[in-house]
Design an enzyme around this catalytic site. Structure first.
Site, short mmCIF file in Angstrom:
data_model
loop_
_atom_site.label_atom_id
_atom_site.label_comp_id
_atom_site.label_asym_id
_atom_site.label_seq_id
_atom_site.Cartn_x
_atom_site.Cartn_y
_atom_site.Cartn_z
N ARG A 1 0.85 -1.20 0.00
CA ARG A 1 0.00 0.00 0.00
C ARG A 1 0.88 1.24 0.00
O ARG A 1 0.58 2.25 -0.62
CB ARG A 1 -0.95 0.01 1.21
CG ARG A 1 -1.75 1.29 1.27
CD ARG A 1 -2.96 1.33 2.24
NE ARG A 1 -2.99 0.33 3.28
CZ ARG A 1 -2.24 0.40 4.40
NH1 ARG A 1 -1.43 1.41 4.62
NH2 ARG A 1 -2.34 -0.57 5.30
N TYR B 1 -17.33 17.44 -14.30
CA TYR B 1 -17.66 16.02 -14.46
C TYR B 1 -18.70 15.65 -13.39
O TYR B 1 -18.54 16.02 -12.21
CB TYR B 1 -16.37 15.21 -14.29
CG TYR B 1 -16.59 13.72 -14.32
CD1 TYR B 1 -16.89 13.08 -15.52
CD2 TYR B 1 -16.51 12.96 -13.16
CE1 TYR B 1 -17.11 11.71 -15.55
CE2 TYR B 1 -16.72 11.59 -13.19
CZ TYR B 1 -17.02 10.97 -14.38
OH TYR B 1 -17.23 9.63 -14.42
N ASP C 1 -8.30 19.80 -13.34
CA ASP C 1 -8.55 18.47 -13.89
C ASP C 1 -8.16 18.53 -15.37
O ASP C 1 -8.82 19.19 -16.17
CB ASP C 1 -10.04 18.13 -13.71
CG ASP C 1 -10.40 16.73 -14.23
OD1 ASP C 1 -9.72 16.24 -15.16
OD2 ASP C 1 -11.37 16.14 -13.71
N LYS D 1 -8.97 7.60 -18.91
CA LYS D 1 -9.29 8.17 -20.22
C LYS D 1 -8.04 8.16 -21.11
O LYS D 1 -7.51 7.11 -21.38
CB LYS D 1 -9.91 9.56 -20.04
CG LYS D 1 -10.95 9.64 -18.91
CD LYS D 1 -12.22 8.85 -19.19
CE LYS D 1 -13.11 8.68 -17.96
NZ LYS D 1 -13.43 9.91 -17.24
C1 LIG Z 1 -13.96 10.23 -15.91
C2 LIG Z 1 -13.61 11.55 -15.34
C3 LIG Z 1 -13.35 11.71 -13.97
C4 LIG Z 1 -13.51 10.57 -12.96
O1 LIG Z 1 -12.55 9.61 -13.14
P1 LIG Z 1 -12.78 8.03 -12.82
O2 LIG Z 1 -11.50 7.45 -13.26
O3 LIG Z 1 -13.98 7.60 -13.60
O4 LIG Z 1 -13.00 7.95 -11.35
C5 LIG Z 1 -12.98 12.97 -13.52
N1 LIG Z 1 -12.86 14.01 -14.36
C6 LIG Z 1 -13.11 13.90 -15.69
C7 LIG Z 1 -12.97 15.09 -16.57
C8 LIG Z 1 -13.48 12.67 -16.22
O5 LIG Z 1 -13.74 12.57 -17.54
#
Ligand SMILES: *Cc1c(COP(=O)(O)O)cnc(C)c1O
Length: 387
Positions: A52, A104, A175, A200
């Site tokens: 961890r 998001y 983000d 992504k």
């Molecule tokens: C998908 C997404 C998230 C969340 O991420 P997860 O890996 O699904 O927890 C946060 N911000 C954006 C812009 C996203 O497209």
């Protein structure tokens, strides 16, 4: 480390943070599938005690993404939302957070249904309309922005928000999931933290859920490293390894996503039934000037409004052959989705309208297939929907 500061991004995605494994010389960092490590004597070990806290595969992935974002430190998590949640755990119990209003959905849910109930207060601002000086009051601890946003691809001026944050001592988190470090590096524009859903583009193959936070702020790095271990939302070694493998093609994938998206945008712009097109690299887009200043490209996200009712829009997104009808984005395969019926179905219709999410709004995540095939697919699906 195997890269130096002169190496370009296309080189660093492949080499940064990685070196041959010392016992065998293996070129690719192996999957260290272990939870614990043998000690030579009590508390005498090679720096690894329990997985961890430390895992060599995860650490290679953290170093690589940190390098790409120009950060000193990368701290990986089991999902993008676990990364976001751990950032919020750094804040005092009565902290004030100012966030963009086009977040998001899962981030908004985490803010409102988990942390707001624990005393943190959130306010939401459209940074494309309101000046950061007016939007961010003194006493704010954290500012959270996404740029470009989902699904309307609105662009926020990161440097302008960062200047206000510096003035009042607030942290700025960006983000950067949509742009990736290939096209936008928020730390170089004054942000303190960058957050990614690794799920992504960074991984890019729709086979991993993961997240990461990058920072060069010493205290933030120390706090987050502590929380990564103390809260424990770490990714497993296989996922870290898959991301490391995915990262190697990030630069070539993003170039191809962008080239394909550009052709699709040009095709949509000419189509008589497309009444609005969102793509910040078009001079007609409201985000164009800021996007040109802070981004070096745009990638594969495109959204547009079809001049049709919800039933025909649903028929369109159900009629594509290559574009898979699915949520998520950023993989090598093309996806299509209808926010009004899918990702934003929980938003009441009146509020959807106010946000600009029309019934005919379609979001594409353009993959890296041959673009002629993608255009033919969109064309036949549109004909089927309009017939
Ligand atoms: C998908 C997404 C998230 C969340 O991420 P997860 O890996 O699904 O927890 C946060 N911000 C954006 C812009 C996203 O497209």
């Amino acid at each position: 480390m195997s890269t130096n500061e002169h190496d370009r991004l296309e080189t660093r995605v492949i080499h940064a943070g990685q070196f041959p494994e010392p016992t065998t010389g293996a070129v690719m960092p192996p999957v260290f599938q272990t939870s614990t490590y043998a000690q030579e004597g009590p508390a005498r070990h090679k720096g690894y005690e329990y997985a961890r806290t430390h895992n060599p595969t995860r650490e290679a992935m953290e170093r690589c993404v940190a390098d790409l974002e120009g950060a000193t430190t990368g701290i990986a998590f089991g999902s993008g939302l676990a990364a976001t949640s751990t950032v919020l755990q750094m804040l005092p119990a009565d902290a004030k957070v100012v966030a963009g209003d086009d977040l998001y959905g899962g981030t908004f849910r985490l803010f409102e249904r988990v942390y707001a109930r624990r005393g943190i207060s959130f306010s939401y601002v459209d940074f494309t309309r309101v000046d950061p000086r007016a939007a961010i009051p003194e006493g704010t601890h954290l500012v959270w922005i996404e740029t470009p946003t989902n699904p309307l691809l609105k662009v926020t001026d990161i440097a302008a928000v960062a200047a206000r944050c510096k003035e009042i001592g607030a942290l700025l988190a960006v983000d950067n999931t949509f742009a990736t470090p290939v096209f936008q590096r928020p730390l170089s524009l004054g942000a303190d933290l960058v957050v990614h859903s690794v799920t992504k583009y960074l991984n890019g193959h729709s086979d991993v859920v993961g997240g990461i936070v990058l920072t060069s702020h010493d205290q933030v790095a120390t706090d987050l490293r502590f929380l990564q271990n103390a809260s424990g939302a770490v990714p497993g070694p296989w996922d870290a390894w898959l991301v490391l493998r995915g990262l190697k093609t990030l630069a070539v994938r993003m170039e191809r996503h962008q080239a394909n998206a550009r052709r699709v945008v040009d095709w949509l712009a000419e189509h008589p039934r497309v009444k609005r097109l969102h793509y910040p690299m078009l001079p007609s887009d409201p985000g164009y000037d800021v996007a040109r200043r802070q981004m070096s490209g745009f990638g594969g996200m495109v959204s547009f409004v079809l001049d049709v009712d919800l039933a025909r829009a649903e028929r369109f997104v159900s009629s594509t052959r290559l574009f898979t009808l699915a949520e998520s984005l950023g993989g090598v395969e093309s996806l299509i989705e209808l926010p009004a019926s899918m990702t934003h179905a929980s938003v009441p219709p009146a509020q959807r309208k106010a946000l600009g999410i029309d019934d005919g709004l379609v979001r594409l995540s353009i993959g890296i297939e041959n673009v002629e095939d993608l255009l033919e697919d969109l064309d036949q699906a549109l004909k089927a929907a309009l017939a």
